[in-house]
Design an enzyme around this catalytic site. Sequence first.
Site, PDB file in Angstrom:
ATOM      1  N   ARG A 162      -1.870  -2.442 -18.463  1.00 31.20           N
ATOM      2  CA  ARG A 162      -3.130  -1.685 -18.471  1.00 31.20           C
ATOM      3  C   ARG A 162      -3.064  -0.610 -17.405  1.00 31.20           C
ATOM      4  NH1 ARG A 162      -6.112  -4.518 -21.874  1.00 31.20           N
ATOM      5  NH2 ARG A 162      -7.736  -2.947 -21.718  1.00 31.20           N
ATOM      6  N   GLU A 173      -0.451   4.879  -0.507  1.00 34.11           N
ATOM      7  CA  GLU A 173      -1.196   6.119  -0.753  1.00 34.11           C
ATOM      8  C   GLU A 173      -0.285   7.328  -0.595  1.00 34.11           C
ATOM      9  OE1 GLU A 173      -2.483   3.664   1.085  1.00 34.11           O
ATOM     10  OE2 GLU A 173      -4.681   3.671   1.021  1.00 34.11           O
ATOM     11  N   TYR A 197       0.858  -1.196   0.000  1.00 32.44           N
ATOM     12  CA  TYR A 197       0.000   0.000   0.000  1.00 32.44           C
ATOM     13  C   TYR A 197       0.885   1.234   0.000  1.00 32.44           C
ATOM     14  CZ  TYR A 197      -4.984  -0.876   0.304  1.00 32.44           C
ATOM     15  OH  TYR A 197      -6.284  -1.165   0.001  1.00 32.44           O
ATOM     16  N   ASP A 205      -6.395  13.770 -24.893  1.00 28.78           N
ATOM     17  CA  ASP A 205      -6.400  12.365 -24.477  1.00 28.78           C
ATOM     18  C   ASP A 205      -5.727  11.579 -25.596  1.00 28.78           C
ATOM     19  OD1 ASP A 205      -6.974   9.702 -24.066  1.00 28.78           O
ATOM     20  OD2 ASP A 205      -9.053  10.037 -23.439  1.00 28.78           O
ATOM     21  N   LYS A 259      -1.972   0.684 -25.043  1.00 27.29           N
ATOM     22  CA  LYS A 259      -2.346   0.635 -26.468  1.00 27.29           C
ATOM     23  C   LYS A 259      -1.061   0.715 -27.304  1.00 27.29           C
ATOM     24  CE  LYS A 259      -7.030   2.350 -25.644  1.00 27.29           C
ATOM     25  NZ  LYS A 259      -7.178   3.131 -24.412  1.00 27.29           N
ATOM     26  N   THR A 271      -3.684   6.163 -21.809  1.00 28.99           N
ATOM     27  CA  THR A 271      -3.551   4.826 -21.259  1.00 28.99           C
ATOM     28  C   THR A 271      -2.135   4.377 -21.579  1.00 28.99           C
ATOM     29  OG1 THR A 271      -4.425   3.914 -23.302  1.00 28.99           O
ATOM     30  CG2 THR A 271      -5.975   4.136 -21.474  1.00 28.99           C
TER      31      THR A 271
HETATM   32  N1  DSN Z   1     -11.862   0.740 -25.064  1.00 25.85           N
HETATM   33  C1  DSN Z   1     -10.876   1.592 -25.675  1.00 25.85           C
HETATM   34  C2  DSN Z   1     -10.815   1.412 -27.144  1.00 25.85           C
HETATM   35  O1  DSN Z   1     -11.057   0.296 -27.592  1.00 25.85           O
HETATM   36  O2  DSN Z   1     -10.505   2.336 -27.879  1.00 25.85           O
HETATM   37  C3  DSN Z   1     -11.076   3.018 -25.336  1.00 25.85           C
HETATM   38  O3  DSN Z   1     -11.162   3.171 -23.989  1.00 25.85           O
END
Ligand code: DSN
Length: 411
Positions: A233, A55, A53, A198, A227, A224
């Site tokens: 993730r 925080e 933990y 974003d 990707k 994120t």
């Molecule tokens: N679920 C993601 C996507 O497939 O683009 C976006 O959050």
Amino acid sequence: MEIDIIRAVDPQVADYIEKELKRQQTTIELIASENFASKAVLAACGTVLNNKYAEGKPHKRFYNGCENVDFIEELAQERVKKLFNVGHANVQPHSGAQANMAVFLYALKPGDTILGMDLPSGGHLTHGTSVNFSGMYFNALTYGVNEHGCINYDEVEKIAQQHKPKMIICGASSYSKIIDFKRFREIADSVGAYLMADIAHIAGLVAAGVHPSPSGYAHFITTTTHKTLRGPRGGIIMCDEEHAAGIDKAVFPGIQGGPLEHIIAGKAVALLEASKPEFKTYAEQIVKNAKALAMGLMDEAMDIVGGCTENHLMTLDLRKYNKTGKEMANVLEKIGITANKNTVPDDPQSPFVTSGVRLGTPAVTTRGFKEEDMIEVAKIIASAVFSSDNEIGLNNLKERSLKLCLKYPLY
Ligand code: DSN
């Protein structure tokens, strides 16, 4: 082997993990938001860091015993700052949605007006959709794309002038063109709005210099990490020093509790990987592969939203074939290609059905696919559209997909 350790305790879960590995190895992954993280990233996420933990911020935690996770989190922060050329990084958001939520919490008050891309044009749920917190607690206005599939910047400007939003959001989940961050910032400045970029989908391309960076234009950058960036993730928020304390407070205690330090370690490893010359070559190949796939599909008389791609993805528009996205995504799954149904601009179908299928190249590029392989993928997809009712034809297509997968072993 990790799987044997799991099997000794829980054979059922071990079985499904092994089946999932086989599925990933034997199917062509074209979901534009997915990728195959390196074994080092996966290993970092499965460590004893899970047990801690922490925080708070590095060296200012609420719990003791954080001396090791402090350094790991700092490493991740420094790597983000260097890779994306930003003043401050918070690497704690558990996801992109939570990164966005934290920015909203810091920059907005309930009821404030926001302006983001609409979902059918390629925007994201958290950019103001009515079923999401962003559309429930804020006065969400949207902009779309023009007949060429490009963001209608004049429309963005007009709506902004008329409604004076507190924040403009750029970045998308299904948009195949380069985003003009400078133009967005000019529009934001003209109405005194914050600009949030974003870059979840394009972060790997931005890191590699294959897509222009929003650094220097956006007040807040969210992403994120799983990707095109090819990490675990999770999410990240970037901003200038002036917003650092407020953003950190919005993440914790604002919307999250303890950070996932094992995932932050995975982020740190992925960020190091993304700083290497090989990653630049990888990102360049993602775009080459996407262009080859789009050209291949159009050579087979398929329609692509916007007529081309400039990044890692495209949306196949199935309206002229009287097929729905739902139907075609299921047909593709039958022949060993994974993709997702996706709305197209002015889609007559609901988001549960859709008229499009989104296709992306980050994952297959990680496997090693090159342009000639993408042409074969395009031919397989086009044949599936034309012979979706012919079982024998589909079996042949499945063989062809498998052959490509076996050419590029995974893990
Ligand atoms: N679920 C993601 C996507 O497939 O683009 C976006 O959050």
